[in-house]
Design a protein around this motif. Structure first.
Motif, PDB file in Angstrom:
ATOM      1  N   PRO A  72      66.576  66.018 -22.708  1.00 33.52           N
ATOM      2  CA  PRO A  72      66.025  66.300 -23.584  1.00 33.52           C
ATOM      3  C   PRO A  72      65.398  67.571 -23.258  1.00 33.52           C
ATOM      4  O   PRO A  72      64.814  67.956 -22.145  1.00 33.52           O
ATOM      5  CB  PRO A  72      64.491  65.228 -23.805  1.00 33.52           C
ATOM      6  CG  PRO A  72      64.941  64.411 -22.902  1.00 33.52           C
ATOM      7  CD  PRO A  72      65.947  64.063 -22.385  1.00 33.52           C
ATOM      8  N   CYS A 108      59.488  72.931 -33.377  1.00 40.60           N
ATOM      9  CA  CYS A 108      58.829  73.660 -32.400  1.00 40.60           C
ATOM     10  C   CYS A 108      57.399  74.264 -33.616  1.00 40.60           C
ATOM     11  O   CYS A 108      57.531  74.940 -34.848  1.00 40.60           O
ATOM     12  CB  CYS A 108      59.500  74.666 -31.862  1.00 40.60           C
ATOM     13  SG  CYS A 108      58.144  75.814 -31.425  1.00 40.60           S
ATOM     14  N   SER A 139      68.092  62.251 -33.399  1.00 38.49           N
ATOM     15  CA  SER A 139      66.353  62.529 -32.733  1.00 38.49           C
ATOM     16  C   SER A 139      65.433  63.874 -33.273  1.00 38.49           C
ATOM     17  O   SER A 139      66.833  64.387 -32.177  1.00 38.49           O
ATOM     18  CB  SER A 139      65.864  61.701 -31.651  1.00 38.49           C
ATOM     19  OG  SER A 139      64.967  62.470 -30.959  1.00 38.49           O
ATOM     20  N   ASN A 188      63.838  61.114 -37.483  1.00 41.68           N
ATOM     21  CA  ASN A 188      66.024  60.633 -36.700  1.00 41.68           C
ATOM     22  C   ASN A 188      66.382  60.934 -37.890  1.00 41.68           C
ATOM     23  O   ASN A 188      65.613  60.370 -39.490  1.00 41.68           O
ATOM     24  CB  ASN A 188      65.948  58.764 -36.538  1.00 41.68           C
ATOM     25  CG  ASN A 188      65.453  58.291 -35.229  1.00 41.68           C
ATOM     26  OD1 ASN A 188      64.801  59.303 -33.967  1.00 41.68           O
ATOM     27  ND2 ASN A 188      64.713  57.655 -35.334  1.00 41.68           N
ATOM     28  N   TYR A 242      63.852  73.526 -35.750  1.00 44.49           N
ATOM     29  CA  TYR A 242      64.084  72.096 -35.998  1.00 44.49           C
ATOM     30  C   TYR A 242      65.171  71.806 -34.977  1.00 44.49           C
ATOM     31  O   TYR A 242      66.111  73.196 -35.153  1.00 44.49           O
ATOM     32  CB  TYR A 242      63.817  71.204 -36.653  1.00 44.49           C
ATOM     33  CG  TYR A 242      62.492  71.548 -37.348  1.00 44.49           C
ATOM     34  CD1 TYR A 242      61.766  70.157 -37.311  1.00 44.49           C
ATOM     35  CD2 TYR A 242      61.759  72.440 -38.445  1.00 44.49           C
ATOM     36  CE1 TYR A 242      60.310  70.196 -38.436  1.00 44.49           C
ATOM     37  CE2 TYR A 242      60.587  72.382 -38.869  1.00 44.49           C
ATOM     38  CZ  TYR A 242      60.136  71.024 -38.470  1.00 44.49           C
ATOM     39  OH  TYR A 242      59.222  70.661 -39.031  1.00 44.49           O
ATOM     40  N   ILE A 258      55.970  71.636 -28.985  1.00 44.06           N
ATOM     41  CA  ILE A 258      57.206  70.952 -29.927  1.00 44.06           C
ATOM     42  C   ILE A 258      56.988  69.195 -29.944  1.00 44.06           C
ATOM     43  O   ILE A 258      56.086  68.330 -28.799  1.00 44.06           O
ATOM     44  CB  ILE A 258      58.678  70.754 -28.878  1.00 44.06           C
ATOM     45  CG1 ILE A 258      58.554  69.890 -27.360  1.00 44.06           C
ATOM     46  CG2 ILE A 258      58.947  72.255 -28.888  1.00 44.06           C
ATOM     47  CD1 ILE A 258      60.427  70.365 -27.222  1.00 44.06           C
ATOM     48  N   GLU A 259      57.527  68.579 -30.889  1.00 42.29           N
ATOM     49  CA  GLU A 259      57.130  67.658 -31.317  1.00 42.29           C
ATOM     50  C   GLU A 259      58.378  66.725 -31.954  1.00 42.29           C
ATOM     51  O   GLU A 259      58.781  66.962 -32.399  1.00 42.29           O
ATOM     52  CB  GLU A 259      55.739  67.121 -31.980  1.00 42.29           C
ATOM     53  CG  GLU A 259      55.720  67.477 -33.220  1.00 42.29           C
ATOM     54  CD  GLU A 259      54.389  67.243 -34.141  1.00 42.29           C
ATOM     55  OE1 GLU A 259      53.439  66.846 -33.537  1.00 42.29           O
ATOM     56  OE2 GLU A 259      54.162  67.965 -34.842  1.00 42.29           O
ATOM     57  N   PHE A 260      57.938  65.214 -31.469  1.00 42.24           N
ATOM     58  CA  PHE A 260      59.873  64.652 -32.913  1.00 42.24           C
ATOM     59  C   PHE A 260      58.965  64.499 -34.049  1.00 42.24           C
ATOM     60  O   PHE A 260      57.448  64.634 -34.259  1.00 42.24           O
ATOM     61  CB  PHE A 260      59.128  62.926 -32.123  1.00 42.24           C
ATOM     62  CG  PHE A 260      60.092  62.240 -33.173  1.00 42.24           C
ATOM     63  CD1 PHE A 260      61.422  62.155 -33.136  1.00 42.24           C
ATOM     64  CD2 PHE A 260      59.160  61.114 -34.188  1.00 42.24           C
ATOM     65  CE1 PHE A 260      62.683  61.550 -33.438  1.00 42.24           C
ATOM     66  CE2 PHE A 260      60.124  60.587 -34.702  1.00 42.24           C
ATOM     67  CZ  PHE A 260      61.772  60.214 -35.032  1.00 42.24           C
ATOM     68  N   ALA A 261      59.709  65.204 -35.059  1.00 42.32           N
ATOM     69  CA  ALA A 261      59.800  64.857 -36.098  1.00 42.32           C
ATOM     70  C   ALA A 261      60.058  63.944 -36.898  1.00 42.32           C
ATOM     71  O   ALA A 261      59.424  63.540 -37.760  1.00 42.32           O
ATOM     72  CB  ALA A 261      60.425  66.722 -36.668  1.00 42.32           C
ATOM     73  N   TYR A 291      63.596  67.325 -33.636  1.00 45.20           N
ATOM     74  CA  TYR A 291      61.706  67.697 -33.463  1.00 45.20           C
ATOM     75  C   TYR A 291      61.888  68.689 -33.783  1.00 45.20           C
ATOM     76  O   TYR A 291      62.521  69.794 -34.125  1.00 45.20           O
ATOM     77  CB  TYR A 291      62.366  68.116 -31.451  1.00 45.20           C
ATOM     78  CG  TYR A 291      61.539  66.608 -30.457  1.00 45.20           C
ATOM     79  CD1 TYR A 291      62.055  65.822 -30.701  1.00 45.20           C
ATOM     80  CD2 TYR A 291      60.628  66.842 -29.541  1.00 45.20           C
ATOM     81  CE1 TYR A 291      62.128  64.507 -29.498  1.00 45.20           C
ATOM     82  CE2 TYR A 291      60.316  65.569 -29.755  1.00 45.20           C
ATOM     83  CZ  TYR A 291      60.634  64.238 -28.822  1.00 45.20           C
ATOM     84  OH  TYR A 291      60.437  63.717 -28.468  1.00 45.20           O
ATOM     85  N   CYS A 338      59.946  74.640 -26.575  1.00 44.31           N
ATOM     86  CA  CYS A 338      61.054  74.987 -27.546  1.00 44.31           C
ATOM     87  C   CYS A 338      62.594  75.372 -26.873  1.00 44.31           C
ATOM     88  O   CYS A 338      62.226  76.658 -26.522  1.00 44.31           O
ATOM     89  CB  CYS A 338      60.132  75.360 -28.654  1.00 44.31           C
ATOM     90  SG  CYS A 338      61.234  76.617 -29.718  1.00 44.31           S
ATOM     91  N   ASN A 395      67.393  66.815 -30.220  1.00 41.83           N
ATOM     92  CA  ASN A 395      66.886  66.144 -29.053  1.00 41.83           C
ATOM     93  C   ASN A 395      66.381  64.969 -28.966  1.00 41.83           C
ATOM     94  O   ASN A 395      65.679  64.368 -29.325  1.00 41.83           O
ATOM     95  CB  ASN A 395      64.911  67.254 -28.965  1.00 41.83           C
ATOM     96  CG  ASN A 395      64.875  67.225 -27.359  1.00 41.83           C
ATOM     97  OD1 ASN A 395      65.116  67.369 -26.770  1.00 41.83           O
ATOM     98  ND2 ASN A 395      63.388  67.412 -27.679  1.00 41.83           N
TER      99      ASN A 395
END
Ligand code: ZN
Length: 324
Positions: free
Chosen positions: A13, A46, A42, A30, A52, A25-28, A44, A17, A55
């Motif tokens: 992963p 930024c 999945s 599925n 998006y 960056i973070e999980f947004a 993500y 970014c 990732n």
């Protein structure tokens, strides 16, 4: 559906970014199954550039299997026939010209043009009709075959941008709904830059997550389409990517219509299977077309259509590495 049956392999992963290099960056969410996309990927986001992205990303090998085996067997022929219709049907050709050729022509009035990911070569054909010296490449052998035999398009070649070589530079590179599919959009743009004349342009069409539909429906935005779409660009992130690869944005056009509101809303409510049943009724289709039209108009007024056309010019005097 077919993509589900795949035994997907993934890369390591991203920790930062892949567009702007920021660690924020973070999980947004599925992805879900949709008309075209598959669940379980999945996505993500930024916080800095607003892009998006999938990732982790499926490996190159997994994607090749998916595109070549799965798609050719199940959907490709149907998709290619629809693509050919955009030229062979006169009314659709007129619409296609006004949506793609007219904005392109404002920035490039003639010369040598390369359409990357040309599919059956409809845009190449439209350019050739207008007197351009136009060429097209695509990784789908079948698309190239059909374009050549059924539409009689000249200068189509079965090649990837990585393998493509040309003795003479181009005045314009065309990339219609391609960049979001690529594992390495930056590599593509470096290569595009290297193929262009000093003042050449790149004309691209891409979905953008600045759109109203993404703001409202998020994970059910029509264009999520995992794993076809690996990146969902904000305009800000495209600006960063283009500047980094030696381009400057000249113009951005909202693309209208942006389509599929009714379908995306139905999917967000768990009604996709029912929606497909309802669509057998022509009155229902009429109703959804009107809903799409109204919501697209609102998106346009609000400043966020689901896709845009971006025109960027190569910056002079900049030596660009080939991204290896
Ligand atoms: Zn970023």
């Amino acid at each position: 559906m077919s993509g589900k049956r795949m035994d997907w392999q993934f890369d390591e992963p991203f920790e930062i970014c892949p567009i702007c290099g920021n660690p924020d960056i973070e999980f947004a969410f599925n992805s879900h199954n949709s008309m075209i996309g598959f669940s379980g990927f999945s996505i993500y986001g930024c916080r800095i550039c607003g892009a998006y992205f999938c990732n982790p990303q499926p490996t190159k090998e997994s994607l090749e299997i998916f595109y070549i085996k799965e798609m050719e067997e199940i959907a490709e022929e149907h998709i290619l026939e629809q693509s050919i219709e955009r030229y062979s049907n006169l009314e659709r050709r007129r619409k296609y010209r006004s949506q793609y050729f007219i904005p392109f022509q404002r920035h490039c009035s003639g010369g040598r043009v390369l359409d990357c990911g040309c599919g059956t070569g409809v845009f190449v054909k439209v350019l050739q009709d207008a007197g351009y010296s136009a060429f097209g490449i695509d990784i789908s052998e079948k698309a190239i075959e059909m374009g050549t035999s059924e539409l009689g398009v000249a200068n189509l070649q079965h090649a990837s941008i990585d393998d493509f070589k040309s003795d003479k530079p181009f005045d314009a590179i065309v990339a219609l709904t391609i960049i979001e599919h690529l594992k390495e959009p930056i590599r593509f743009l470096y290569k595009a830059n290297s193929l262009l004349e000093p003042d050449g342009i790149i004309f691209s069409h891409l979905p953008t997550c600045d759109s109203l539909q993404f703001k409202k429906l998020r994970d059910y935005w029509y264009w999520i389409m995992a794993p076809y779409h690996l990146f969902h660009f904000s305009i800000r992130s495209m600006e960063i990517l283009l500047n980094q690869t030696g381009f400057e944005i000249m113009q951005s056009y909202p693309f209208y219509p942006s389509w599929y509101w009714a379908e995306a809303i139905a999917n967000s409510q768990g009604l996709l299977a029912k929606y497909n049943m309802w669509r057998k009724d022509p009155d229902f289709v009429k109703y959804t077309i009107k809903i799409d039209e109204i919501l697209d108009e609102i998106s346009l007024e609000w400043g966020g259509t689901s896709s845009i056309q971006l025109v960027a010019q190569k910056r002079s005097g900049l030596e660009v590495p080939l991204g290896d």
